[in-house]
Design a protein around this motif. Structure first.
Motif, mmCIF file in Angstrom:
data_model
loop_
_atom_site.group_PDB
_atom_site.id
_atom_site.type_symbol
_atom_site.label_atom_id
_atom_site.label_comp_id
_atom_site.label_asym_id
_atom_site.label_seq_id
_atom_site.Cartn_x
_atom_site.Cartn_y
_atom_site.Cartn_z
ATOM 1 N N ASN A 79 0.816 -1.220 0.000
ATOM 2 C CA ASN A 79 0.000 0.000 0.000
ATOM 3 C C ASN A 79 0.854 1.276 0.000
ATOM 4 O O ASN A 79 1.574 1.542 0.950
ATOM 5 C CB ASN A 79 -0.900 -0.029 1.244
ATOM 6 N N THR A 105 -5.823 2.567 5.494
ATOM 7 C CA THR A 105 -7.177 2.133 5.154
ATOM 8 C C THR A 105 -7.810 1.439 6.348
ATOM 9 O O THR A 105 -7.110 0.889 7.200
ATOM 10 C CB THR A 105 -7.178 1.163 3.952
ATOM 11 N N MET A 122 -8.388 -4.386 4.796
ATOM 12 C CA MET A 122 -7.437 -5.055 3.920
ATOM 13 C C MET A 122 -8.236 -6.006 3.042
ATOM 14 O O MET A 122 -9.222 -6.604 3.486
ATOM 15 C CB MET A 122 -6.365 -5.821 4.697
ATOM 16 N N SER A 154 -3.994 -7.911 0.461
ATOM 17 C CA SER A 154 -3.404 -6.702 -0.112
ATOM 18 C C SER A 154 -4.070 -5.482 0.514
ATOM 19 O O SER A 154 -4.988 -5.597 1.328
ATOM 20 C CB SER A 154 -3.561 -6.689 -1.630
ATOM 21 N N PHE A 155 -3.585 -4.313 0.108
ATOM 22 C CA PHE A 155 -4.083 -3.098 0.745
ATOM 23 C C PHE A 155 -5.564 -2.889 0.445
ATOM 24 O O PHE A 155 -6.080 -3.291 -0.594
ATOM 25 C CB PHE A 155 -3.261 -1.877 0.323
ATOM 26 N N GLY A 193 0.184 3.501 5.895
ATOM 27 C CA GLY A 193 -0.695 2.364 5.637
ATOM 28 C C GLY A 193 0.076 1.096 5.348
ATOM 29 O O GLY A 193 -0.320 -0.003 5.762
ATOM 30 N N MET A 194 1.192 1.240 4.651
ATOM 31 C CA MET A 194 2.038 0.085 4.353
ATOM 32 C C MET A 194 2.560 -0.547 5.639
ATOM 33 O O MET A 194 2.559 -1.780 5.790
ATOM 34 C CB MET A 194 3.202 0.509 3.451
ATOM 35 N N ASP A 251 -0.145 -2.492 7.412
ATOM 36 C CA ASP A 251 -0.433 -3.759 6.742
ATOM 37 C C ASP A 251 0.656 -4.795 7.022
ATOM 38 O O ASP A 251 0.363 -5.981 7.217
ATOM 39 C CB ASP A 251 -0.563 -3.542 5.232
#
Length: 549
Positions: free
Chosen positions: A405, A410, A413, A468-469, A509-510, A513
């Protein structure tokens, strides 16, 4: 937005993981997640120095050496005996890109140019390919699916002929067919090529449509021009299939016109139950030369040994490869693959470091596998699944990371293949603990479940999850996410513009996650349970049979 590094340094995340009714605490702090170091890893993998990380080149050599160095440095052990590498034998074919495709009907001839009109090559390890005046047959979607009572090859013999097929599957246009908008494996180009080979065709050409394929023609040009790789002795290389290619939508209209057929009407008919393949009364000719080589690429594996259940394994996967250098492009010709998938590869190193630093190691062993040739059709993961280093019936789960992401935090996910396996339950629980939620693939018509390495493991029965994002962006909402991702895919996917852009990317966000990926592996590593596929899942029978051994 505030600097995500400053925000993250203020976080002290305590992960509570249930394990046999006991509580194990895992401290996850900025001390064992150095964001600047993580950024450096992405930047290195996506740098011009690594030349687009194309298998069998200096780009691969630099990539796998870097991965080995990183895994050694963080204390992860070799994953293949005393080696970090698993060699993957490959057939490397570079086809002539000046060839033309000729279609004729009587005195009328249509000449199609490479790249502008069509892309083509061969899976056959021969120096010369020639198809002369072969009949062209429109086979609709090119699918033979007994479980859906659908056979586009029924009552027609295509041996020695060239077939023309549509991308995706009939559910794309009629939601009552197949699984509706949820594309099945039958919609993937890999399947269509394999089925044409099984039917004895001399060639297959797919009609590209941006919406149905989920990517523009430029992606086909960058992905299919030049060198392609194949596993030796697979379905297509052992067959008589001489040509596999793509046709632009505009060129397809011209082909149908010269055949005296209406493209739109044929498209509609092909999406109707009872469709019968059409002999287009066109002769197809093409000839080109190939450079054939046999090479070895490498999967890279590192291991954090478990404790009580060290002979059971959780595998994290992420592909290290991309498309290298396209000399046909003007200006920037290096396809660096920063998002796809320097991010996921860097995350493998990061997770290995976090597991290595744990004071309380998981019961089960944790494997980190950077895979080759994903972009060539999941070849590296397919090879591993057929030649596993760790027993398949002792492999508990596969957690795949492909393109992380870069768009911000977010609430959700995405899980492609949502509902297929019990792994979803673990992910849902973890996300809920962080006031987040799991969501199914918002664009199932793209067939995302079949387009990354976890699928190779699924096919042999291993419960696998591809997270994934998400799309529920905290700052901007869902519609903004859809629009932004669509714009990114159109402008950057499999193109030289997929570059590392730290001043544009959002890392908060990355990071969140990656923490979820970590917790998922840790939770699975601390339990003695065996998650399985859900009832009705296509892969459950293989897993059940495997576990009897």
């Amino acid at each position: 937005m505030k600097n995500p590094l400053n925000i993250f340094k203020l976080i002290f995340l305590t992960i509570i993981v249930s394990c046999n009714s006991n509580k194990q605490k895992v401290d996850f702090t900025s001390e064992n997640f150095n964001l600047e170091e993580f950024k450096t890893r992405i930047a290195t993998l996506a740098s011009d120095e690594f030349q687009g990380r194309f298998p069998g080149t200096i780009g691969e050599k630099k990539t796998i050496q870097y991965l080995e160095e990183q895994f050694k440095q963080i204390g992860a052990k070799p994953g293949n005996g005393n080696s970090y590498f698993q060699e993957v034998p490959l057939l490397k074919i570079t086809s002539d890109q000046t060839t033309k495709l000729q279609l004729s009907k009587g005195a009328e001839t249509l000449i199609l140019n490479f790249s502008d009109d069509f892309i083509g090559g061969t899976p056959q390890p021969v120096e010369n390919i020639e198809i002369s005046k072969s009949n062209l047959v429109f086979v609709g979607y090119g699918i033979n699916a007994p479980e859906f009572n659908w056979n586009d090859y029924k009552d027609i013999d295509v041996k020695g002929k060239v077939v023309l097929a549509l991308v995706n599957d009939p559910g794309f246009r009629d939601s009552t067919l197949f699984k509706g908008k949820n594309m099945t494996y039958y919609g993937r180009w890999i399947y269509k090529y394999e089925e044409a080979a099984r039917q004895g065709a001399a060639g297959i050409i797919l009609v590209h449509e941006t919406e149905a394929a989920s990517y523009p023609w430029g992606v086909v040009q960058n992905s299919w021009s030049g060198t392609r790789f194949y596993l030796a002795d697979n379905t297509v290389t052992k067959s008589g299939l001489k040509l596999q290619g793509w046709l632009t939508n505009e060129a397809a209209h011209r082909v149908f016109k010269i055949a005296g057929l209406d493209y739109d009407q044929q498209l509609k008919t092909a999406s109707t139950r009872g469709f019968t393949s059409v002999d287009m009364k066109l002769s197809t000719s093409i000839n080109f030369k190939n450079k054939v080589e046999y090479i070895r690429s490498n999967n890279v594996l590192a291991l954090i040994p478990g404790t009580d259940l060290a002979n059971e394994y959780i595998i994290y996967t992420g592909h290290w490869d991309h498309f290298g250098i396209n000399s046909k492009l003007k200006g920037d010709s290096i396809l660096n693959g920063a998002l796809d998938n320097a991010t996921g590869t860097a995350a493998l190193i990061q997770l290995a470091e976090n597991f290595s630093n744990l004071k309380v190691k998981p019961k089960r062993s944790i494997v980190f596998m950077a895979i080759t040739c994903e972009e060539q059709g999941l070849l590296g993961s397919e090879y591993y699944a057929e030649n596993p280093i760790f027993p398949l019936n002792k492999t508990i789960a596969v957690i795949n990371m492909d393109a992380l992401n870069i768009f911000g935090k977010t609430k959700d996910m995405t899980i492609s293949g949502y509902g297929f396996s019990e792994l979803d339950d673990y992910a849902i629980e973890i996300l809920k603990e962080h006031n987040r939620y799991a969501a199914p693939d918002p664009s199932p018509e793209r067939g995302g479940y079949y387009r990354s390495d976890h699928f190779s493991f699924s096919k042999v029965g291993i419960p696998s999850i591809n997270m994934s994002f998400g799309v529920d962006n905290i700052e901007h909402g869902k519609q903004w996410s859809f629009d932004t991702m669509s714009k990114w895919i159109s402008g950057n996917y499999h193109k030289p513009t997929d570059n590392y852009e730290p001043n544009i990317w959002k890392f908060d966000g990355m990071v969140e996650d990656i923490m979820v990926y970590f917790e998922l592996g840790y939770k699975l590593g601390m339990t003695d349970k065996y998650p399985n596929w859900r009832e009705g899942a296509l892969y459950k029978a293989k897993r059940d049979e495997m576990m009897k051994q």
